[in-house]
Design a protein around this motif. Sequence first.
Motif, short mmCIF file in Angstrom:
data_model
loop_
_atom_site.label_atom_id
_atom_site.label_comp_id
_atom_site.label_asym_id
_atom_site.label_seq_id
_atom_site.Cartn_x
_atom_site.Cartn_y
_atom_site.Cartn_z
N ALA A 247 5.33 -3.09 4.73
CA ALA A 247 4.46 -3.91 3.88
C ALA A 247 3.03 -3.44 4.11
CB ALA A 247 4.61 -5.40 4.20
N THR A 248 2.54 -2.61 3.21
CA THR A 248 1.26 -1.95 3.41
C THR A 248 0.11 -2.84 3.00
OG1 THR A 248 2.37 0.15 2.91
CG2 THR A 248 -0.03 0.16 2.93
N TYR A 249 -0.92 -2.91 3.84
CA TYR A 249 -2.16 -3.58 3.49
C TYR A 249 -3.18 -2.59 2.94
CZ TYR A 249 -0.63 -7.79 6.01
OH TYR A 249 0.04 -8.90 6.44
N LYS A 250 -3.27 -1.42 3.54
CA LYS A 250 -4.25 -0.45 3.10
C LYS A 250 -3.73 0.96 3.35
CE LYS A 250 -6.75 -0.67 7.50
NZ LYS A 250 -8.04 -0.93 8.15
N GLY A 251 -4.29 1.90 2.60
CA GLY A 251 -3.91 3.29 2.78
C GLY A 251 -3.33 3.90 1.52
N SER A 252 -3.05 5.20 1.60
CA SER A 252 -2.49 5.94 0.46
C SER A 252 -1.26 6.71 0.90
CB SER A 252 -3.53 6.91 -0.10
OG SER A 252 -4.66 6.22 -0.59
N PHE A 253 -0.41 7.00 -0.10
CA PHE A 253 0.84 7.72 0.13
C PHE A 253 1.02 8.68 -1.04
CE2 PHE A 253 5.30 8.19 -0.98
CZ PHE A 253 5.94 8.42 0.22
N VAL A 254 1.26 9.96 -0.74
CA VAL A 254 1.54 10.94 -1.79
C VAL A 254 2.69 11.81 -1.33
CG1 VAL A 254 0.68 12.85 -3.18
CG2 VAL A 254 -0.88 11.00 -2.53
N ASP A 255 3.76 11.82 -2.11
CA ASP A 255 4.92 12.69 -1.86
C ASP A 255 5.03 13.64 -3.03
OD1 ASP A 255 7.40 13.80 -1.08
OD2 ASP A 255 8.45 12.34 -2.33
N ALA A 256 4.94 14.94 -2.76
CA ALA A 256 5.09 15.95 -3.81
C ALA A 256 6.11 16.98 -3.33
CB ALA A 256 3.76 16.63 -4.10
#
Length: 421
Positions: A247-256
């Motif tokens: 359960a994310t409060y902050k941040g980024s995620f990128v899957d390529a």
Amino acid sequence: MRFFYPLLALGALAAPAAQAQSVASATPESSELLASVAPVAAEESISEGAPLGLNRALAPQKTAKLKLTPDDPDKPSFIPVPIAFYQQETGFAVGAAILPVWRFGQDTTVRKSNARLIAWISQEKQTTAQLTHTIFTKEEKFYFSGELSYYDLAFNYYGRGNETSKADESHIQYPLWVFDEKALKKVLPNLFVGIRYRLTDLGEVKLKDQEGNTASYYTIPAAQRAGYTTSGVGPALLYDGRDNVLATYKGSFVDAHVLFAGKGLGSDYNFTRYMVDARHFKPLFGSNNTILALQFLGQYHTGSVPFREWGGMGATLGGSLYNNAYLMRGIYEARYRDRQFTTAQAEIRQKLFWRIDGAVFGAVGEVAPAIDQYTFDGLKFAGGVGARFRFNRRDRLNIRLDYGVGSGGNSGIIFAVGEAF
């Protein structure tokens, strides 16, 4: 599958969990369902003998507590959870689920790893066994994420394209094995590179009954209806700056990543898949009580792509294909399918009271044979509202209940453990 667990069950689960902050798990799986879950006690007290003498009756008793979720935040936790549900395609079904949460080493800057194991069998002899995992090793030097699953399920199939109708519905059933694994190495803080391998083995695709429109079933080429294997490998890049993967409060995620499927790898079909999954999370109004969550996902193909490998709008089966995300909630599982698939969704998650949170979400998406065939008129929409029950406050594990509506006259209730993305 979509699960509806009675809210009364949450009260029963919360009583022992209020002190133990225990972990529960169930599958995120396409018709509306009724379900129930048997609570598992998270702790029980054992009374020790009181002091001897005249004051014995007045002396407070000491208790020793047995907990499946330790108070120590660095120790692993898990609770096995019996599950039961009903849906039209399966009849009654029973099974069990486990979701362990743990950390490698004592460094609290290393994010916790988690896994989900779910297995059930239904009255109609349909089965699911799914194991997914997200693992950060010591110092987060390596990152592993993947799935090993077996499904034998019935679905409504509407054929290919962005404009299929309810009248196109065929009732099909097939067995499916999935093995998917990413093995990545950290090269910079939060940045990982490596490879991904995905194998799917589809058994014979059968008509479950003659009640629907069988024409859509026969649009699947006979060679594909007989079953096939796809096997692909390729480079993967991941940026994961989320503060918590459950359960994310902050941040980024990128899957390529890119997958090259070919006969040299044992695949019956040669095709290439390009995919990017980007998410961003941000607290609003200066606190973690209100979270804005955003996601963009694009899945694009070239080559000879069999029907089940097309992009599917309305994905709610969980698993590794879309990094366990739920896409276009309110639209039936893979209601619209084609070679190219693009979607974006936004969600506001609001803390309400006690362990109860609320959410409102919306999404837009489209499928097409080629990207240049996307049209504004072809956009599909979905949205809805949801409730969250913070079953395990220590690890931020939420039980989620969403109601969504979408294009094509779709609607449905979805129960799952963990956030939608």
